[in-house]
Design an enzyme around this catalytic site. Sequence first.
Site, PDB file in Angstrom:
ATOM      1  N   PHE A  11       0.828  -1.209   0.000  1.00 55.21           N
ATOM      2  CA  PHE A  11       0.000   0.000   0.000  1.00 55.21           C
ATOM      3  C   PHE A  11       0.872   1.275   0.000  1.00 55.21           C
ATOM      4  CE2 PHE A  11      -2.311   2.681   3.402  1.00 55.21           C
ATOM      5  CZ  PHE A  11      -2.897   3.511   2.471  1.00 55.21           C
ATOM      6  N   ILE A  12       1.611   1.500   1.065  1.00 59.38           N
ATOM      7  CA  ILE A  12       2.341   2.764   1.197  1.00 59.38           C
ATOM      8  C   ILE A  12       3.538   2.794   0.244  1.00 59.38           C
ATOM      9  CG2 ILE A  12       3.529   4.301   2.810  1.00 59.38           C
ATOM     10  CD1 ILE A  12       2.027   2.791   5.093  1.00 59.38           C
ATOM     11  N   ASP A  51      12.765 -11.651  -0.958  1.00 55.37           N
ATOM     12  CA  ASP A  51      12.483 -11.464   0.466  1.00 55.37           C
ATOM     13  C   ASP A  51      13.603 -10.620   1.081  1.00 55.37           C
ATOM     14  OD1 ASP A  51      10.635 -13.284   2.648  1.00 55.37           O
ATOM     15  OD2 ASP A  51      12.349 -12.157   3.422  1.00 55.37           O
ATOM     16  N   ILE A  52      13.249  -9.717   1.971  1.00 55.75           N
ATOM     17  CA  ILE A  52      14.291  -8.878   2.589  1.00 55.75           C
ATOM     18  C   ILE A  52      15.255  -9.695   3.455  1.00 55.75           C
ATOM     19  CG2 ILE A  52      13.109  -6.644   2.513  1.00 55.75           C
ATOM     20  CD1 ILE A  52      12.242  -7.159   5.464  1.00 55.75           C
ATOM     21  N   ALA A  73       9.064  -2.544   3.663  1.00 57.93           N
ATOM     22  CA  ALA A  73       8.679  -3.959   3.768  1.00 57.93           C
ATOM     23  C   ALA A  73       8.672  -4.353   5.241  1.00 57.93           C
ATOM     24  CB  ALA A  73       9.663  -4.844   3.004  1.00 57.93           C
ATOM     25  N   SER A 116       6.114   3.182  13.605  1.00 63.24           N
ATOM     26  CA  SER A 116       4.679   3.297  13.878  1.00 63.24           C
ATOM     27  C   SER A 116       4.375   4.094  15.140  1.00 63.24           C
ATOM     28  CB  SER A 116       4.072   1.900  14.014  1.00 63.24           C
ATOM     29  OG  SER A 116       2.749   2.021  14.472  1.00 63.24           O
ATOM     30  N   TYR A 141       4.918  -6.477  17.456  1.00 60.29           N
ATOM     31  CA  TYR A 141       5.096  -5.617  16.283  1.00 60.29           C
ATOM     32  C   TYR A 141       5.608  -4.222  16.693  1.00 60.29           C
ATOM     33  CZ  TYR A 141       3.550  -2.376  12.583  1.00 60.29           C
ATOM     34  OH  TYR A 141       3.479  -1.365  11.651  1.00 60.29           O
ATOM     35  N   VAL A 184      -8.973  -0.248   9.303  1.00 59.93           N
ATOM     36  CA  VAL A 184     -10.410  -0.468   9.440  1.00 59.93           C
ATOM     37  C   VAL A 184     -11.179   0.140   8.264  1.00 59.93           C
ATOM     38  CG1 VAL A 184     -10.833   1.598  10.865  1.00 59.93           C
ATOM     39  CG2 VAL A 184     -12.260  -0.414  11.164  1.00 59.93           C
TER      40      VAL A 184
END
Length: 314
Positions: A11-12, A51-52, A73, A116, A141, A184
């Site tokens: 997305f981002i 894959d990272i 990622a 985040s 996370y 959401v």
Amino acid sequence: MKILVTGGAGFIGSHIADAYLNAGHDVFIIDNLSTGRRKNVNERALFYEMDIRDKAVADLFAEQKFDIVNHHAAQMDVRLSVKDPIYDAENNVIGFLNIVQNAAVNKVNKVIYASSGGVIYGEQDYFPADEDHPQRPYCPYGVTKLIGEKYLFYYAVTFGLKYTAFRYANIYGPRQNPHGEAGVIAIFLQKLFRGEQPVINGDGRQTRDYVYIDDVVNANVLALSKGDGEVYNIGTGVETDVNQIYDVLNERTRANRPPQHAPAKSGEQQRSVLAIRKAASQLGWQPLVPFALGIDKTVAYFEQNELQEGGAKS
Ligand SMILES: NC(=O)c1ccc[n+]([C@@H]2O[C@H](COP(=O)([O-])OP(=O)(O)OC[C@H]3O[C@@H](n4cnc5c(N)ncnc54)[C@H](O)[C@@H]3O)[C@@H](O)[C@H]2O)c1
């Protein structure tokens, strides 16, 4: 400049890749397509399905000599991180380190990192939370996102690798993946367009700070030349609760479905909202897209997407 965007099928990351390409940069993308989609990848970018955590990352860095790495990622499912903290750390710590260590060794100029603000502060002591708010992530996370910031500080001090870390609020907009525990807004929109009933967890009075994707992209463009060695909240400073989100989406999609509530999810954060003064004063960044406009654009995207895919799994 040569810019590597990890997570550029997501997305981002895909929106950031588009903006960098439009600004005339050469963009390279690494993504394993675990949650990202091939169709999000800009055809002007050089795409590596990789894959990272992969050892081949080292060869790519040595070969391409990137100027900038924009690292988006990640494993970003809060509940999955609770269920499987080892998998979360493999992606968000080991995978992260594979990227950053290679950036340092290959003398990349700067790393831009997606952290985040939604999870790092935990239940807030005050509202909105500025960057100095105590950091008490309550899920694996959040812990791994914070560890990324600490490692970047270490690499800056030890290797002179520049960085900017963004603590994002809740981002919404076109291309957001409506599966799993994602935003959401994306989850509700997909259900409403499919004629399904979205469920509001608990009383729906949990608040979040919703920022539109274009504003987030602008921050990532500014960070190409500003904000070295700094951490910035990226949000709006405005709290919106889930009931409000539901009402707006129900109205805009003309779904006309009364809200339905389910038992509250245990451990869910109650309020989250970010102070954005630091990004405003140091980067000259502001959120420019009003909530109503961002919602309209997002609704239009999901409507179009559902029509194209005929409600098939997207
Ligand atoms: N969406 C939000 O509101 C939000 C808020 C705070 C932070 N973030 C951070 O922003 C970043 C991007 O989030 P998003 O919302 O675009 O999610 P997303 O799932 O759409 O994007 C993540 C991308 O990374 C890829 N990926 C995941 N693990 C990988 C791996 N091991 N190797 C290679 N590619 C891998 C996925 O396939 C996907 O394309 C993440 O780091 C996330 O933690 C997002």
